[in-house]
Each structure stands twice: as C-alpha cells, then as structure tokens.
Design an enzyme around this catalytic site. Sequence first.
Site, PDB file in Angstrom:
ATOM      1  CE  LYS A   1      34.378  44.074  50.204  1.00 41.42           C
ATOM      2  NZ  LYS A   1      33.353  43.316  50.971  1.00 41.42           N
TER       3      LYS A   1
ATOM      4  CE1 TYR B   1      33.780  47.161  48.096  1.00 45.21           C
ATOM      5  CE2 TYR B   1      35.443  46.454  46.512  1.00 45.21           C
ATOM      6  CZ  TYR B   1      34.242  46.233  47.180  1.00 45.21           C
ATOM      7  OH  TYR B   1      33.532  45.087  46.936  1.00 45.21           O
TER       8      TYR B   1
END
Length: 250
Positions: A159, A155
Amino acid sequence: MSDTRTALVTGASRGIGAAIALGLAKRGYDVALNDIERQKDDLDAVAAQIREMGQRAEVLFADVSDKAQVEAMVQQALEAFGQIDAVVNNAGILIAGTVDGLPETTWDAVMDVNAKGSFMVIQALLPAMKARGYGRIVNIASIGGKHGAPEQAHYSASKAAVMGFSRVLAQEVGPLGITVNCVCPGIIMTDMGRVNLEDPQVSNAWKAKTAMARIGDPEDVVGPVAFFASDDSAFVTGQTLNVDGGIVFS
Ligand SMILES: NC(=O)c1ccc[n+]([C@@H]2O[C@H](COP(=O)([O-])OP(=O)(O)OC[C@H]3O[C@@H](n4cnc5c(N)ncnc54)[C@H](O)[C@@H]3O)[C@@H](O)[C@H]2O)c1
C-alpha cells in the site's frame, strides 16, 4: 465529454469495491465492474442493482495481477462505454503473516495484486485518457500503508508502494488533464476487514483508537472516492486522504 460519466472499478463484487460501484452509479455513472471469475455471482448481483438504478453496468472478469487479462479487460471497458472518465483501483488482498516466516510466494501475491495490479490497470488505460486529455485515477491504498499492524508488513509495503507510485504518476500526467489520488480506508467491516475484527477484544481496541469510536462501513469510503472521481477535485492531485474515522492524523 458526454453527459453520462463512466467509471471502471476493480474488485467490485463485494465490500468497499461494490459500495463504490453502487455509489458511483447512484451519482449517475455507468460502471464497468471488474473482479475475478470466481466472484461471478456477486458481481452479477452488483451489476443488476446498478441496472435497476437506470445506469449501465458491464461485468468484466480479469485477475488484475495478470497483464494480458488486464489489457483485455480495459479494452472491453473502452469498447463498451467509448471512454472511461474515472478508474478506481480497489482490488486487493490481505494474507496475514509475520515477517520471519513469510513465504516469498505470499510477498509476491500481495505485491502483485495490490501494487502491480493498480500499475497495470493504469498503464492499460493511460493511452485512452491521454488521447482525451482527461482522466480521474483513484487508488485505494490503506492506513496500513502509513501505520500498519503486526503480521501485515508485506501488505503495508504494497500500500505504501501504491501511494508512492500515485504521487509520481500525478506529476507525469498532471499536464495532460489527468488527476491521481489515493484514498486510505481505516478499519472497515468487509470480508477483508474481518481479519482485524473477528476477536471482539481487537475490534473494541480499534474502536477505542478511532476518534469516531466505531468501525467503518464500506459506504463510508464512497463519498471521498466520488470526490476524487469527479470534477469537484479538478485541482487536487497527488494527494492521499485517510478515511478512517480518525485513527491516523497525517
Ligand atoms: N476492509 C478494510 O478494513 C480495508 C482497510 C484499508 C484498505 N482496504 C482496501 O480496500 C480494498 C477493498 O477491500 P475490501 O475490504 O472490500 O476487501 P474484500 O476482500 O471484501 O474485497 C476485495 C475484492 O477484490 C477482489 N479481488 C481480489 N483479488 C483480485 C484480483 N487479483 N483481481 C481482481 N479482483 C480481485 C475480490 O474478489 C473482492 O471482490 C482493498 O484494496 C483493501 O486493501 C480495506
């Protein structure tokens, strides 16, 4: 430019995306609302609230990780509103897992929605923004892309990818009147945020790490997004703003 401003918000059926869509409508935008078809009831409810405010709402289903669906969705948004002033790439997923056991399919799924999804929405919309010489692109990254937490390496990578992509895109499209900025929410109480917050000990630890000493609400993210979507930020591009109540100080 017509008086009414228009925005496309992905992942708008709940959480931060719904708050952004409603917040932009409150500020006078007509809003194209995207989400996956499974979220139809929630997305329709957001659209109904926007129409009650006297703004237009278009419901557009697409999985942002599917190029053909994204292209069709962007086309529908442009046909409905004539132009899109601002796009907010908010759709995202978080599937927790440590690196040692992380399935390749999980890595791909998170990258495909969070990083590639934003790229594909922007790529589909760029010709229209370039033709007008105007656009506001706001990408929802995360403090997880700077700081991160165990079980979220993939994750965090997705990002960080959004932030790197945005900085270079800002340089490519700046001469054309298009700005590109990122907002990095901190710990926000949503369906996704609950992954971090279910355990009261974890929740209290986050509060203790936060200068404002509280967990964020989706509405806390709206003002900064609206700033980047508006002409108040006309000379701001390639920037990343933490909206985290004071967790990450860079
Ligand atoms: N909640 C937090 O603490 C937090 C912190 C930092 C960043 N963020 C980011 O903010 C954004 C919104 O997160 P949230 O907390 O509101 O999460 P959420 O899970 O409540 O909402 C995400 C929305 O995106 C939609 N979505 C998921 N996959 C999609 C796809 N393939 N195509 C289209 N729509 C899709 C979901 O259906 C949902 O409506 C995400 O990008 C997330 O990574 C959230």
